[in-house]
Design an enzyme around this catalytic site. Sequence first.
Site, PDB file in Angstrom:
ATOM      1  N   ASP A  14      -3.072   2.525  -5.977  1.00 23.52           N
ATOM      2  CA  ASP A  14      -1.883   2.545  -5.116  1.00 23.52           C
ATOM      3  C   ASP A  14      -1.803   1.350  -4.184  1.00 23.52           C
ATOM      4  O   ASP A  14      -1.232   1.415  -3.120  1.00 23.52           O
ATOM      5  CB  ASP A  14      -1.870   3.846  -4.282  1.00 23.52           C
ATOM      6  CG  ASP A  14      -3.049   3.934  -3.333  1.00 23.52           C
ATOM      7  OD1 ASP A  14      -4.030   3.193  -3.531  1.00 23.52           O
ATOM      8  OD2 ASP A  14      -3.011   4.740  -2.400  1.00 23.52           O
ATOM      9  N   GLU A  15      -2.406   0.238  -4.602  1.00 22.42           N
ATOM     10  CA  GLU A  15      -2.494  -0.903  -3.705  1.00 22.42           C
ATOM     11  C   GLU A  15      -2.503  -2.185  -4.519  1.00 22.42           C
ATOM     12  O   GLU A  15      -3.176  -2.244  -5.553  1.00 22.42           O
ATOM     13  CB  GLU A  15      -3.816  -0.756  -2.930  1.00 22.42           C
ATOM     14  CG  GLU A  15      -3.927  -1.593  -1.701  1.00 22.42           C
ATOM     15  CD  GLU A  15      -5.333  -1.450  -1.087  1.00 22.42           C
ATOM     16  OE1 GLU A  15      -6.012  -0.432  -1.329  1.00 22.42           O
ATOM     17  OE2 GLU A  15      -5.740  -2.393  -0.413  1.00 22.42           O
TER      18      GLU A  15
ATOM     19  N   ASP B  65       0.866  -1.178   0.000  1.00 20.73           N
ATOM     20  CA  ASP B  65       0.000   0.000   0.000  1.00 20.73           C
ATOM     21  C   ASP B  65       0.907   1.234   0.000  1.00 20.73           C
ATOM     22  O   ASP B  65       1.751   1.386   0.879  1.00 20.73           O
ATOM     23  CB  ASP B  65      -0.875  -0.040   1.269  1.00 20.73           C
ATOM     24  CG  ASP B  65      -1.995   0.980   1.199  1.00 20.73           C
ATOM     25  OD1 ASP B  65      -2.223   1.542   0.119  1.00 20.73           O
ATOM     26  OD2 ASP B  65      -2.638   1.198   2.250  1.00 20.73           O
ATOM     27  N   MET B  66       0.761   2.081  -1.012  1.00 24.82           N
ATOM     28  CA  MET B  66       1.594   3.278  -1.071  1.00 24.82           C
ATOM     29  C   MET B  66       1.200   4.213   0.075  1.00 24.82           C
ATOM     30  O   MET B  66       0.027   4.301   0.441  1.00 24.82           O
ATOM     31  CB  MET B  66       1.419   3.992  -2.418  1.00 24.82           C
ATOM     32  CG  MET B  66       1.847   3.185  -3.637  1.00 24.82           C
ATOM     33  SD  MET B  66       3.545   2.583  -3.555  1.00 24.82           S
ATOM     34  CE  MET B  66       4.444   4.129  -3.602  1.00 24.82           C
TER      35      MET B  66
END
Lengths: 372, 392
Positions: B100-101, B6-7
């Site tokens: 983003d995941e 996860d960013m």
Amino acid sequence: MKFTIRKSDITDILSKVQGITGRKSNLAITANILVKTNETGISFIATDLETGFEGNYPANVESTGVITINARKFFEIVQNFPSDDILIEEVERQWIRISSDKVEYHIVGMSPDDFPDIPVLEDVQYMEIDAIKLRKMIEKTIMISPSSDEKRAHITGVFFESVKEDHGKIIRMVSTDGRRLSKAEFVSGGDLDFYDSPGVIIPKKGLSEVSKLLDSDGIIAIGVKDNYFIVKKDHETIIIGLLEGDFPAYSEIVVKDDHNSIKIEKRNFNMMLKRMSILSTESYNGVIFNFEKNRLMVTATNPDLGESKENFSITFDREPIEVAFNPKYFMETISVIEEDSIMINIRDSKSPCIIEGTEDKHFLSVIMPMKI
Amino acid sequence: MILHLDMDAFFASVEQQDHPELRGKPVIISGRSMRAVVSTASYEARVFGVRSAMPLFQAVKLCPQATVIQGRMGRYKDVSQSIFNILQDFSPQVEPVSIDEAYLDIRGCERIMGSPLFMAQTIKDTIRQKEGLTCSIGISPLKFLSKIASDMNKPDGITIIGVDEVQGVIHDLPIRKVPGVGETTFKYLEQLGVRTLGDIKRVSAETLKNRIGVFGLRLKDLSQGIDSTCVIPLAERKSISTEQTLDKDTGNREQLKRMLLMQADDVARQLRQKKVKARTVSLKITFSNFKQHTRRHTVQTPIQSAREIYKEALALFEKEHLPLFLRLIGLGTSGLIPEDQPVQALLFADSDKNGTEKWEKAERAMDSILGKYGKNTVKRAVSKDFNVDPGD
């Protein structure tokens, strides 16, 4: 207008015109059949604006007139009518009574003035052809049917021509969907009327309506005039509007020059194809054919389901060929070849495969491979 | 083992990376208008209580010194793509969850990539080197636990739950943390005396099913350390699509057609990346009153090029009457099949075939240029407001 008609005279034909009246056109009235009285009885007229039908049937006419009535409902009423004699009468404007002594319908019609005209064609040069033979030619060609959104004339229609060639007076029909092509020929006998006709494209839909009428032996007349194809039986005429467009030059692809000709027993081949197509779906419909020395190895792979393979004995003694086909095309083609064995003519993985009967050379089918 | 990545504050971090003056400062990424909500807040802003999905005006009230930036989705997508490319190097089994995941199935990768901890560290280092961004990684034998794990050490953390630790973690895991447990489910479970996932073990499957339905049975499984869901790589996705909410509602067909063309490019590129062709093209539009229309068409020969996809989408679009302005337009493809499947050849030369093949080449050439020199180095003339008929 008032007449009495026999149920047994019209039930069959009313069923057969449903294909025309049931087709959506941009006029609501084409769902109706037009009924008018004449000297010997009555005529039925139906049209979908592309294919027109006219038939004459005996009736006991008390007073003349014209009506139109919903073809579907009229057929259902007649089909289920309790007695053979049916009395049909326009009781007031566009109200039609259909009755016997026991049952009575009042059906609302539509104005005959709104019914589209069927073209009247004069001086048509009619050729004669055996009805059953024509029906088979139609069935063999329209089997290659277009998808519902297809617009191209050479796919929605069948190429038709009649020409004198070295081997006789030929009536020829050719059909394609761009992936396969079928060609059916009729060699006209000496005493039948024959005229040369330039190549025209006849809608497959109209031809399928024609084939319904060709249910008994006998000679019928066909002709091309202006922009119409006409089929005439004793009491019935169908007129189909021709399609505008060019039919592709197909003569090269039906030539077997350096093809390998392999004789195959039809029934076993069909069973094998059936087994191989169990795994084929809309997305995965390719089957790989490996022609090797005296055997044909067929494999079907479907990433969603699995795979299958089968060995098939053939007489083959050339360079091996690996080629992919949609097995459905083979199955459909051999289903219309009325012989026990077929000839498969194959050249390489890219050239069309030509299939025909071993004896009858008046029908052949070409199937384009899939690119592996 | 399954890895979840996860960013950290993704959009905000990208902006801080692109604008060094914002680094270390509160940054809020918003939607387009003032009625918008917070889409991401940098960690510096989160200190003030700013959270995602909070109305923007409220966020600004909490943290007046924050820099509010309008989101640049195009840029984030590019960065995201670059991150996914990195992930693909570690495992072929990458499932994108959002921009983003992602989940990675890393079973069997140990011999090549090293221990899970080493692998997580390498992924983090590579992303930091290439994009200057941090992320948090969770690794566990169960997909749902990995997601929970990545959240345990945020930001910039790594959490590994070994096989031996699973039971212990489940025993103490607050039930509210389990993905899928919302307010309603939480209340039910609370009534049953369930506070942790481990507590679920005491509740009968029947009660769970009656109270919360099928999800109750899944909770039961999870509590016993069973998670049947697996990582589904993008290539196995059933469809590839894209859609865009318009800056301003419009009924301008030319503008909408241009958007469709861009979307066709986008979708075609994804099809090529996944090495698949599509049989069905669909068009989705949402009117200004939120009413939605979708139309689809299935072609006989599977297609892959933007030119053909655009042609199909355009035909669908031409059938649409636009009584109202549109707020969203989208283009999708489905019925995906591997591109190496046999394709039916044609008997007669297709007049359009030559053009299609040339365009396919041109599109592949564009892919390589974009791959080498970066986004926006080549694009279609129409995208720069030239009035050129697309595809010619």
